[in-house]
Design a protein around this motif. Structure first.
Motif, PDB file in Angstrom:
ATOM      1  N   PRO A  21       0.815  -1.210   0.000  1.00 54.78           N
ATOM      2  CA  PRO A  21       0.000   0.000   0.000  1.00 54.78           C
ATOM      3  C   PRO A  21       0.854   1.268   0.000  1.00 54.78           C
ATOM      4  O   PRO A  21       2.051   1.214   0.261  1.00 54.78           O
ATOM      5  CB  PRO A  21      -0.800  -0.134   1.299  1.00 54.78           C
ATOM      6  CG  PRO A  21       0.105  -0.913   2.200  1.00 54.78           C
ATOM      7  CD  PRO A  21       0.808  -1.896   1.315  1.00 54.78           C
ATOM      8  N   ALA A  22       0.214   2.403  -0.266  1.00 56.40           N
ATOM      9  CA  ALA A  22       0.928   3.679  -0.282  1.00 56.40           C
ATOM     10  C   ALA A  22       1.480   4.009   1.101  1.00 56.40           C
ATOM     11  O   ALA A  22       2.578   4.555   1.220  1.00 56.40           O
ATOM     12  CB  ALA A  22      -0.004   4.790  -0.769  1.00 56.40           C
ATOM     13  N   GLU A  23       0.738   3.688   2.152  1.00 56.36           N
ATOM     14  CA  GLU A  23       1.184   3.890   3.528  1.00 56.36           C
ATOM     15  C   GLU A  23       1.531   2.528   4.111  1.00 56.36           C
ATOM     16  O   GLU A  23       0.645   1.702   4.335  1.00 56.36           O
ATOM     17  CB  GLU A  23       0.095   4.572   4.361  1.00 56.36           C
ATOM     18  CG  GLU A  23      -0.344   5.926   3.823  1.00 56.36           C
ATOM     19  CD  GLU A  23       0.753   6.966   3.916  1.00 56.36           C
ATOM     20  OE1 GLU A  23       1.595   6.860   4.837  1.00 56.36           O
ATOM     21  OE2 GLU A  23       0.776   7.879   3.070  1.00 56.36           O
ATOM     22  N   GLY A  27       5.153  -4.776  10.154  1.00 54.86           N
ATOM     23  CA  GLY A  27       4.581  -6.097  10.351  1.00 54.86           C
ATOM     24  C   GLY A  27       3.717  -6.598   9.216  1.00 54.86           C
ATOM     25  O   GLY A  27       3.329  -7.764   9.210  1.00 54.86           O
ATOM     26  N   SER A  28       3.407  -5.727   8.250  1.00 52.67           N
ATOM     27  CA  SER A  28       2.585  -6.120   7.100  1.00 52.67           C
ATOM     28  C   SER A  28       3.440  -6.107   5.832  1.00 52.67           C
ATOM     29  O   SER A  28       4.201  -5.169   5.600  1.00 52.67           O
ATOM     30  CB  SER A  28       1.395  -5.160   6.931  1.00 52.67           C
ATOM     31  OG  SER A  28       0.567  -5.189   8.072  1.00 52.67           O
ATOM     32  N   GLN A  29       3.282  -7.144   5.018  1.00 55.91           N
ATOM     33  CA  GLN A  29       4.070  -7.215   3.785  1.00 55.91           C
ATOM     34  C   GLN A  29       3.690  -6.089   2.822  1.00 55.91           C
ATOM     35  O   GLN A  29       2.525  -5.758   2.662  1.00 55.91           O
ATOM     36  CB  GLN A  29       3.869  -8.561   3.096  1.00 55.91           C
ATOM     37  CG  GLN A  29       4.809  -8.763   1.913  1.00 55.91           C
ATOM     38  CD  GLN A  29       4.571 -10.083   1.204  1.00 55.91           C
ATOM     39  OE1 GLN A  29       3.608 -10.248   0.463  1.00 55.91           O
ATOM     40  NE2 GLN A  29       5.463 -11.030   1.436  1.00 55.91           N
ATOM     41  N   ALA A  30       4.709  -5.503   2.207  1.00 54.92           N
ATOM     42  CA  ALA A  30       4.500  -4.431   1.239  1.00 54.92           C
ATOM     43  C   ALA A  30       5.200  -4.789  -0.059  1.00 54.92           C
ATOM     44  O   ALA A  30       6.198  -5.510  -0.075  1.00 54.92           O
ATOM     45  CB  ALA A  30       5.041  -3.110   1.783  1.00 54.92           C
ATOM     46  N   LEU A 117      17.550   5.771  -1.593  1.00 54.95           N
ATOM     47  CA  LEU A 117      16.249   6.397  -1.355  1.00 54.95           C
ATOM     48  C   LEU A 117      15.880   6.205   0.107  1.00 54.95           C
ATOM     49  O   LEU A 117      16.537   5.457   0.835  1.00 54.95           O
ATOM     50  CB  LEU A 117      15.185   5.760  -2.260  1.00 54.95           C
ATOM     51  CG  LEU A 117      15.529   5.670  -3.753  1.00 54.95           C
ATOM     52  CD1 LEU A 117      14.503   4.813  -4.479  1.00 54.95           C
ATOM     53  CD2 LEU A 117      15.604   7.051  -4.374  1.00 54.95           C
ATOM     54  N   ASP A 118      14.813   6.874   0.560  1.00 56.30           N
ATOM     55  CA  ASP A 118      14.351   6.630   1.920  1.00 56.30           C
ATOM     56  C   ASP A 118      12.851   6.408   1.937  1.00 56.30           C
ATOM     57  O   ASP A 118      12.121   6.842   1.044  1.00 56.30           O
ATOM     58  CB  ASP A 118      14.764   7.749   2.873  1.00 56.30           C
ATOM     59  CG  ASP A 118      14.221   9.111   2.471  1.00 56.30           C
ATOM     60  OD1 ASP A 118      13.004   9.311   2.586  1.00 56.30           O
ATOM     61  OD2 ASP A 118      15.016   9.980   2.051  1.00 56.30           O
ATOM     62  N   LEU A 119      12.407   5.698   2.951  1.00 57.75           N
ATOM     63  CA  LEU A 119      11.018   5.284   3.047  1.00 57.75           C
ATOM     64  C   LEU A 119      10.586   5.329   4.503  1.00 57.75           C
ATOM     65  O   LEU A 119      11.320   4.877   5.395  1.00 57.75           O
ATOM     66  CB  LEU A 119      10.879   3.854   2.497  1.00 57.75           C
ATOM     67  CG  LEU A 119       9.494   3.229   2.485  1.00 57.75           C
ATOM     68  CD1 LEU A 119       8.567   3.992   1.550  1.00 57.75           C
ATOM     69  CD2 LEU A 119       9.591   1.768   2.055  1.00 57.75           C
ATOM     70  N   GLU A 120       9.399   5.876   4.751  1.00 59.99           N
ATOM     71  CA  GLU A 120       8.864   5.971   6.105  1.00 59.99           C
ATOM     72  C   GLU A 120       7.833   4.870   6.315  1.00 59.99           C
ATOM     73  O   GLU A 120       6.955   4.660   5.483  1.00 59.99           O
ATOM     74  CB  GLU A 120       8.223   7.343   6.325  1.00 59.99           C
ATOM     75  CG  GLU A 120       7.985   7.697   7.777  1.00 59.99           C
ATOM     76  CD  GLU A 120       9.269   8.013   8.541  1.00 59.99           C
ATOM     77  OE1 GLU A 120       9.308   7.690   9.738  1.00 59.99           O
ATOM     78  OE2 GLU A 120      10.206   8.571   7.943  1.00 59.99           O
TER      79      GLU A 120
END
Length: 269
Positions: A21-23, A27-30, A117-120
């Motif tokens: 997902p976008a957010e 603990g959840s697969q992205a 790159l960075d990711l929140e």
């Protein structure tokens, strides 16, 4: 952008990143989609395989406690559509909330590139602070690993030799297997606000000097180590730390068919 080799001019690559997902929640697969285009906004279609994979994705948490080294091929074969559109997906489950550094390594036009790159990531648990540990001899699940650094105190901008010595049950480990066409993969990143990332590789002691620059780059650009090659008990890598500070070195080897992660920290002046 960090160029890893010199070659005739080619369009500069740009890496865009999308997530599903976008957010993202801890603990959840992205799914993370990387879009590779040149500075004319055209897909980069002529990627070449380096170390058995088309792109390498390294994930490191801001607190330097989480490490991942993944590839689009982990999901399935690279398709013609992926190559034509230059869109490559990976999947990952982020264990903690906070900021992550995402390094994307690939090669085309005779050059290797590394984009950081960075990711929140939201949710919980949250990351803590960086835990500094400068010990250079540790036990990793039964493997006693000693790191010898030359010079003993690395200097920014100058080459540093990292030598790993492996023992298990009191005996030297001399049958380390190739992992992604290298004796060892190293991912190096510094603590701080501005991050510098290095993806390096290890070999038998002295092999990098004997191979020379052209031979070392040939290894990067798709040539494999000999079938059935074994490494150890010592593996050596050369690294140039770009700035002073504290660095975390994540190193991967393969032994008994399993990838083993080795972690050390060093201070660079």
């Amino acid at each position: 952008m960090h160029e890893q080799a010199s070659a005739p001019a080619v369009p500069e690559p740009v890496v865009d990143m999308e997530t599903v997902p976008a957010e993202i929640t801890a603990g959840s697969q992205a799914t993370i989609m990387f879009l590779l285009r040149d500075d004319n906004n055209k897909p980069i279609k002529d990627l070449v395989i380096t170390h058995d994979r088309l792109i390498h994705v390294v994930i490191i948490s801001e607190d330097l406690s989480v490490f991942g080294h993944i590839h689009a091929e982990d999901i399935g074969p690279i398709t013609t559509e992926m190559r034509e559109s230059a869109r490559f997906p990976v999947r990952y489950t982020f264990p903690k909330a906070g900021k992550y550094n995402i390094a994307v390594d690939f090669a085309y036009g005779g050059r290797g590139y590394s984009e950081l790159l960075d990711l929140e990531v939201g949710g919980s648990p949250a990351m803590g602070s960086v835990q500094k540990d400068l010990s250079h001899e540790k036990d990793f699940n039964g493997y006693l690993v000693k790191l010898t650094i030359s010079p003993e105190t690395p200097v920014a901008g100058k080459e540093t030799t990292l030598r790993y010595t492996f023992t298990k049950n009191g005996r030297p480990v001399a049958d380390i297997e190739p992992y992604l066409s290298a004796a060892m993969h190293l991912a190096v990143i510094n603590e701080g606000v501005q991050h510098y990332f290095i993806h390096a590789h290890g070999d038998r002691p002295g092999a990098m000097q004997h191979r020379g620059h052209e031979g070392h780059m040939a290894l990067h650009m798709g040539h494999s180590v000999p079938a059935g090659a074994k490494f150890g008990p010592e593996i050596e890598a050369n690294v140039v730390f770009p700035v002073r500070g504290t660095y975390k070195i994540f190193s991967e080897i393969q032994h008994d068919g399993k990838v083993r992660l080795i972690e050390f920290m060093v201070e660079v002046r």
